[in-house]
Design a protein around this motif. Structure first.
Motif, PDB file in Angstrom:
ATOM      1  N   SER A  23      19.220  41.014  75.641  1.00 18.37           N
ATOM      2  CA  SER A  23      18.159  41.434  74.733  1.00 18.37           C
ATOM      3  C   SER A  23      16.776  41.176  75.325  1.00 18.37           C
ATOM      4  N   GLY A  24      15.758  41.702  74.662  1.00 18.25           N
ATOM      5  CA  GLY A  24      14.388  41.591  75.156  1.00 18.25           C
ATOM      6  C   GLY A  24      14.119  42.704  76.150  1.00 18.25           C
ATOM      7  N   LYS A  25      12.859  42.999  76.379  1.00 16.08           N
ATOM      8  CA  LYS A  25      12.572  44.171  77.226  1.00 16.08           C
ATOM      9  C   LYS A  25      13.010  43.951  78.662  1.00 16.08           C
ATOM     10  N   ASP A  26      13.091  42.701  79.094  1.00 14.24           N
ATOM     11  CA  ASP A  26      13.543  42.428  80.455  1.00 14.24           C
ATOM     12  C   ASP A  26      15.008  41.962  80.517  1.00 14.24           C
ATOM     13  N   HIS A  27      15.710  42.106  79.395  1.00 21.35           N
ATOM     14  CA  HIS A  27      17.118  41.647  79.349  1.00 21.35           C
ATOM     15  C   HIS A  27      17.248  40.205  79.821  1.00 21.35           C
ATOM     16  N   GLN A  40      24.838  42.865  80.960  1.00 23.08           N
ATOM     17  CA  GLN A  40      24.083  43.757  81.833  1.00 23.08           C
ATOM     18  C   GLN A  40      24.729  43.822  83.219  1.00 23.08           C
ATOM     19  N   GLY A  41      24.214  44.718  84.018  1.00 24.52           N
ATOM     20  CA  GLY A  41      24.747  44.897  85.371  1.00 24.52           C
ATOM     21  C   GLY A  41      24.312  43.776  86.294  1.00 24.52           C
ATOM     22  N   ILE A  42      24.888  43.733  87.474  1.00 21.64           N
ATOM     23  CA  ILE A  42      24.707  42.601  88.394  1.00 21.64           C
ATOM     24  C   ILE A  42      23.262  42.469  88.888  1.00 21.64           C
ATOM     25  N   GLU A  43      22.531  43.584  89.008  1.00 23.43           N
ATOM     26  CA  GLU A  43      21.155  43.510  89.514  1.00 23.43           C
ATOM     27  C   GLU A  43      20.314  42.597  88.614  1.00 23.43           C
ATOM     28  N   GLY A  44      20.532  42.699  87.286  1.00 22.97           N
ATOM     29  CA  GLY A  44      19.766  41.902  86.324  1.00 22.97           C
ATOM     30  C   GLY A  44      20.085  40.421  86.373  1.00 22.97           C
ATOM     31  N   PHE A  45      21.223  40.065  86.983  1.00 20.61           N
ATOM     32  CA  PHE A  45      21.645  38.662  87.017  1.00 20.61           C
ATOM     33  C   PHE A  45      20.939  37.852  88.101  1.00 20.61           C
ATOM     34  N   VAL A  46      20.323  38.545  89.055  1.00 13.78           N
ATOM     35  CA  VAL A  46      19.692  37.811  90.155  1.00 13.78           C
ATOM     36  C   VAL A  46      18.557  36.937  89.602  1.00 13.78           C
ATOM     37  N   GLY A  47      17.698  37.541  88.775  1.00 13.73           N
ATOM     38  CA  GLY A  47      16.597  36.785  88.169  1.00 13.73           C
ATOM     39  C   GLY A  47      17.086  35.721  87.207  1.00 13.73           C
ATOM     40  N   ILE A  48      18.109  36.063  86.414  1.00 12.52           N
ATOM     41  CA  ILE A  48      18.688  35.101  85.460  1.00 12.52           C
ATOM     42  C   ILE A  48      19.230  33.887  86.228  1.00 12.52           C
ATOM     43  N   CYS A  49      19.955  34.171  87.303  1.00 10.77           N
ATOM     44  CA  CYS A  49      20.565  33.104  88.112  1.00 10.77           C
ATOM     45  C   CYS A  49      19.489  32.183  88.676  1.00 10.77           C
ATOM     46  N   ARG A  50      18.422  32.787  89.199  1.00 14.54           N
ATOM     47  CA  ARG A  50      17.343  31.990  89.787  1.00 14.54           C
ATOM     48  C   ARG A  50      16.721  31.071  88.733  1.00 14.54           C
ATOM     49  N   GLU A  68      31.583  48.843  95.429  1.00 12.04           N
ATOM     50  CA  GLU A  68      30.689  48.702  96.594  1.00 12.04           C
ATOM     51  C   GLU A  68      29.265  48.409  96.155  1.00 12.04           C
ATOM     52  N   LYS A  69      28.804  49.178  95.131  1.00 11.96           N
ATOM     53  CA  LYS A  69      27.445  48.998  94.614  1.00 11.96           C
ATOM     54  C   LYS A  69      27.310  47.589  94.017  1.00 11.96           C
ATOM     55  N   PHE A  70      28.332  47.161  93.285  1.00 17.21           N
ATOM     56  CA  PHE A  70      28.355  45.831  92.665  1.00 17.21           C
ATOM     57  C   PHE A  70      28.249  44.752  93.747  1.00 17.21           C
ATOM     58  N   ALA A  71      29.088  44.891  94.760  1.00 20.08           N
ATOM     59  CA  ALA A  71      29.151  43.862  95.807  1.00 20.08           C
ATOM     60  C   ALA A  71      27.863  43.810  96.626  1.00 20.08           C
ATOM     61  N   ALA A  72      27.106  44.902  96.626  1.00 18.67           N
ATOM     62  CA  ALA A  72      25.849  44.928  97.394  1.00 18.67           C
ATOM     63  C   ALA A  72      24.843  43.904  96.862  1.00 18.67           C
ATOM     64  N   SER A  73      24.983  43.487  95.593  1.00 19.36           N
ATOM     65  CA  SER A  73      24.065  42.488  95.025  1.00 19.36           C
ATOM     66  C   SER A  73      24.544  41.050  95.247  1.00 19.36           C
ATOM     67  N   VAL A  74      25.746  40.886  95.789  1.00 16.44           N
ATOM     68  CA  VAL A  74      26.295  39.537  95.956  1.00 16.44           C
ATOM     69  C   VAL A  74      25.409  38.654  96.845  1.00 16.44           C
ATOM     70  N   PRO A  75      24.921  39.151  98.007  1.00 15.87           N
ATOM     71  CA  PRO A  75      24.044  38.280  98.818  1.00 15.87           C
ATOM     72  C   PRO A  75      22.800  37.809  98.050  1.00 15.87           C
ATOM     73  N   ASP A  76      22.230  38.688  97.218  1.00  7.98           N
ATOM     74  CA  ASP A  76      21.059  38.290  96.412  1.00  7.98           C
ATOM     75  C   ASP A  76      21.428  37.181  95.416  1.00  7.98           C
ATOM     76  N   LEU A  77      22.619  37.290  94.837  1.00  7.90           N
ATOM     77  CA  LEU A  77      23.065  36.261  93.886  1.00  7.90           C
ATOM     78  C   LEU A  77      23.291  34.927  94.586  1.00  7.90           C
ATOM     79  N   VAL A  78      23.851  34.989  95.785  1.00  8.17           N
ATOM     80  CA  VAL A  78      24.077  33.751  96.550  1.00  8.17           C
ATOM     81  C   VAL A  78      22.730  33.102  96.857  1.00  8.17           C
ATOM     82  N   GLN A  79      21.795  33.939  97.296  1.00  6.58           N
ATOM     83  CA  GLN A  79      20.434  33.473  97.579  1.00  6.58           C
ATOM     84  C   GLN A  79      19.799  32.835  96.347  1.00  6.58           C
TER      85      GLN A  79
END
Ligand SMILES: [Zn+2]
Length: 290
Positions: A176-180, A210-220, A253-264
């Motif tokens: 939720s919220g405009k930035d999920h 949400q999709g994996i791209e949105g999780f990078v910021g959440i994870c950080r 493949e698209k999903f896994a492309a965000s894995v390095p960002d999540l690890v970071q």
């Protein structure tokens, strides 16, 4: 850090499993039917899902017990089978794991809105404790409290799970919220991390919504707000309704492309939620190979 969590993440990121609900639907689970009841009615189909994740390379698999609390089971007339359904869920995943993966037992939301006042916090915590006891007795390695929107409910569930003495993962859904980056109740990742850490969670995380791209910021943000390892399970993109069916269209493949960002960003456990399949887990595993 809990010994088991240290063992799983000490050598790098641990891979969890993908979706169960959408996998069970592919095996005939009807809309509106009780997925958890399948542990007794169709254990072989549930085991097929669990085994597919083990074979895809999951270090950790969950259990088909997400909705197996007394309140949700009562909607299907199954509340008297609460302990039995939870025990069966752990036994199925342990059979499928065969020692090759750890079994983290799933506890999802109760379906009760605490603020409505129909159920007291004590009654809700006792319902989670009943579920957690059955999961622990059946030999779960850990408990995952997941897809929580209300921090008060999440705290009660984590506290109930902690009573078993097992390590506990506490996860909330930011959809939720405009930035999920808020739960449906308006909770931020920082507030979630604080509430779950205070409740005693051994790992803090987020899943679904949400999709994996949105999780990078959440994870950080979770990483910065707690000293506990971070657990992330993302959906296969955002769902579309096609012909009355919810479809997740992102590719592995698209999903896994965000894995390095999540690890970071500091993830210690990575897996998938709604719409992900064993192919996604294979792709995540490959993305983690140095
Ligand atoms: Zn999900």
């Amino acid at each position: 850090m809990h010994g088991l969590i240290e063992q799983l993440t000490g050598a790098g990121v641990a891979v969890t499993d993908g979706a169960w609900g959408t996998q069970l639907q592919d095996r005939g689970l009807e809309t509106g039917a009780c997925p958890d009841g399948w542990n007794l009615q169709h254990p072989e189909r549930v085991e097929e899902v669990a085994r597919a994740y083990v074979e895809a390379g999951s270090d950790v698999i969950l259990t088909n017990t997400f909705g197996a609390n007394r309140f949700l089971l009562a909607r299907h007339g199954l509340e008297e089978k609460t302990a039995e359904i939870n025990r069966a869920g752990v036994e199925i995943s342990r059979r499928a794991a065969g020692g090759r993966a750890r079994v983290f037992a799933s506890i999802g939301p109760s379906g009760i809105m605490l603020m409505m006042g129909d159920v007291s916090p004590e009654q809700l915590q006792e319902a989670f404790a009943e579920q957690a006891r059955a999961l622990a007795e059946a030999g779960a390695d850990a408990i995952v409290v997941e897809t929580m929107s209300d921090p008060a409910e999440a705290r009660l569930a984590v506290a109930a799970a902690k009573e078993t003495g097992l390590p506990v993962v506490g996860c909330m859904v930011f959809d939720s919220g405009k930035d999920h980056d808020r739960t449906m109740m308006g909770t931020t990742p920082e507030q979630a991390a604080e509430a779950l850490t205070a409740a005693g969670a051994d790992c803090i995380g987020s899943n679904c919504g949400q999709g994996i791209e949105g999780f990078v910021g959440i994870c950080r943000r979770l990483r910065a707000a707690t000293d506990r390892p971070i657990w992330i399970k993302a959906n296969a993109g955002l769902p579309k309704v096609i012909g009355g069916r919810t479809v997740f269209s992102q590719t592995p493949e698209k999903f896994a492309a965000s894995v390095p960002d999540l690890v970071q960003a500091g993830a210690a456990f990575i897996g998938g939620c709604c719409g992900t399949t064993p192919e996604f887990i294979k792709a995540v595993k490959e993305a983690l190979v140095p």
